[in-house]
Design a protein around this motif. Sequence first.
Motif, PDB file in Angstrom:
ATOM      1  N   HIS A 135       0.744  -1.311  -0.072  1.00  0.00           N
ATOM      2  CA  HIS A 135       0.001  -0.046   0.047  1.00  0.00           C
ATOM      3  C   HIS A 135       0.743   1.200  -0.148  1.00  0.00           C
ATOM      4  CE1 HIS A 135      -3.715   2.226   0.503  1.00  0.00           C
ATOM      5  NE2 HIS A 135      -3.126   2.753   1.412  1.00  0.00           N
ATOM      6  N   ARG A 177      -2.890   8.424  -5.191  1.00  0.00           N
ATOM      7  CA  ARG A 177      -2.788   7.304  -4.155  1.00  0.00           C
ATOM      8  C   ARG A 177      -3.384   6.056  -4.808  1.00  0.00           C
ATOM      9  NH1 ARG A 177      -6.670   8.044   0.189  1.00  0.00           N
ATOM     10  NH2 ARG A 177      -8.011   7.788  -1.510  1.00  0.00           N
ATOM     11  N   ASP A 178      -4.576   6.391  -5.128  1.00  0.00           N
ATOM     12  CA  ASP A 178      -5.568   5.193  -5.868  1.00  0.00           C
ATOM     13  C   ASP A 178      -4.871   4.569  -7.163  1.00  0.00           C
ATOM     14  OD1 ASP A 178      -7.165   5.857  -4.037  1.00  0.00           O
ATOM     15  OD2 ASP A 178      -8.580   6.747  -5.042  1.00  0.00           O
ATOM     16  N   ALA A 179      -4.204   5.420  -8.014  1.00  0.00           N
ATOM     17  CA  ALA A 179      -3.672   5.048  -9.032  1.00  0.00           C
ATOM     18  C   ALA A 179      -2.483   4.071  -8.981  1.00  0.00           C
ATOM     19  CB  ALA A 179      -3.381   6.131 -10.127  1.00  0.00           C
ATOM     20  N   ASN A 181      -1.723   2.527  -5.799  1.00  0.00           N
ATOM     21  CA  ASN A 181      -2.049   1.125  -5.360  1.00  0.00           C
ATOM     22  C   ASN A 181      -2.861   0.110  -6.474  1.00  0.00           C
ATOM     23  OD1 ASN A 181      -1.430   1.626  -2.352  1.00  0.00           O
ATOM     24  ND2 ASN A 181      -3.141   2.902  -2.373  1.00  0.00           N
ATOM     25  N   ALA A 182      -3.578   0.763  -7.446  1.00  0.00           N
ATOM     26  CA  ALA A 182      -3.991  -0.212  -8.461  1.00  0.00           C
ATOM     27  C   ALA A 182      -3.080  -0.724  -9.097  1.00  0.00           C
ATOM     28  CB  ALA A 182      -5.175   0.735  -9.178  1.00  0.00           C
ATOM     29  N   ALA A 183      -2.048   0.265  -9.509  1.00  0.00           N
ATOM     30  CA  ALA A 183      -0.844  -0.227 -10.538  1.00  0.00           C
ATOM     31  C   ALA A 183       0.022  -1.260  -9.848  1.00  0.00           C
ATOM     32  CB  ALA A 183      -0.257   0.926 -11.057  1.00  0.00           C
ATOM     33  N   ALA A 185       0.190  -2.417  -6.158  1.00  0.00           N
ATOM     34  CA  ALA A 185      -0.031  -3.327  -5.061  1.00  0.00           C
ATOM     35  C   ALA A 185       0.267  -4.828  -5.714  1.00  0.00           C
ATOM     36  CB  ALA A 185      -1.518  -3.185  -4.852  1.00  0.00           C
TER      37      ALA A 185
END
Length: 347
Positions: A135, A177-179, A181-183, A185
Amino acid sequence: MVSERGLAVLRAIVQDYVATREPVGSKSIADKHRFGVSAATIRNDMALLEDEELIAAPHTSSGRVPTDKGYRVFVDQLADVRPLSAAQRHAIELFLGASVDLDDVLARTVRALAQLTHQVALIQYPSISRARLQHVEFVALAPRRVLTVVIADSGIVEQRVVELSADQNPELLSGLRDAANAAVAGVPMADASPVLLGLAAAMPEPVRVLADELVASVISVIEATRQERLIMAGTANLVRTEHDFSGSIYPIIEAIEEQVELLKLFGEMAADQHGVAANRDVTVSIGRENAPFGLAETSVLTSGYGLGGDAVARLGVLGPTRMDYSTNMAAVRAVARYLSHSLGEQA
């Protein structure tokens, strides 16, 4: 070729010498170990062991002591690695169960291992670059100050404050952050940097510079933690066994504190796995095998620890070649397993 009885005599010599630090004679073996043969026969066996350079006489007319080669044969033939007692296992569980984070669990683990073995205990801190990214988080501290948090699946949590060249905004932080973690993680930390750089390059032009700065902070955390390090405890135990070394122990202490050579040795033990065939998950390096690392009069016992059966680092003990290998190997094995279990619960 050493006979079965010769190997049994070697085991007796190692066990008695470890227990007493006194050279072992044939009469004492015959009286204590009940081989069912005379002391003269034991002397013949010892002569053959000496010819094989497995034992040696420290003084004229003295008993015999194991050589480094003798310890190696003993360890490779070792089948009776004594399990820890219920009290010892409970103490490990209790001690490690109170840990609150990775730093705490490693500090507690190394102290517990030193207390169990009465040797110098060593734990290799898991390298974040060998772990997988779990994360990424960005926390706004001020208009131009952000806390970057990187969490790995090995339990490592690293953070860094980054000073931005312009004011940040919640949309940028949450979007990046979302991008991220999606890419990335689940991606190995060592492989995450190019992906992160690509994410920053794809951000809209008005926030491109800030995105570059935030991504750079994540990458700097990864790069900064590539340097491996050891946590140690029980150095006083080495001082207490000073009489087991022919010279000064200070070069050994310096090598331990320097860490560089020890980390090289840990790396070779992980790659070579010398001794694992006989002892499964505990690797043993003895005496002159450690000479290239400035540790020629020591033995080092290590085992890997990690998550899901994957070792991310090693832990172990270091002490004189005259040590209780069976008990120490059991302790290293048990503590490695408990540490792996503890990290699994924290993940």
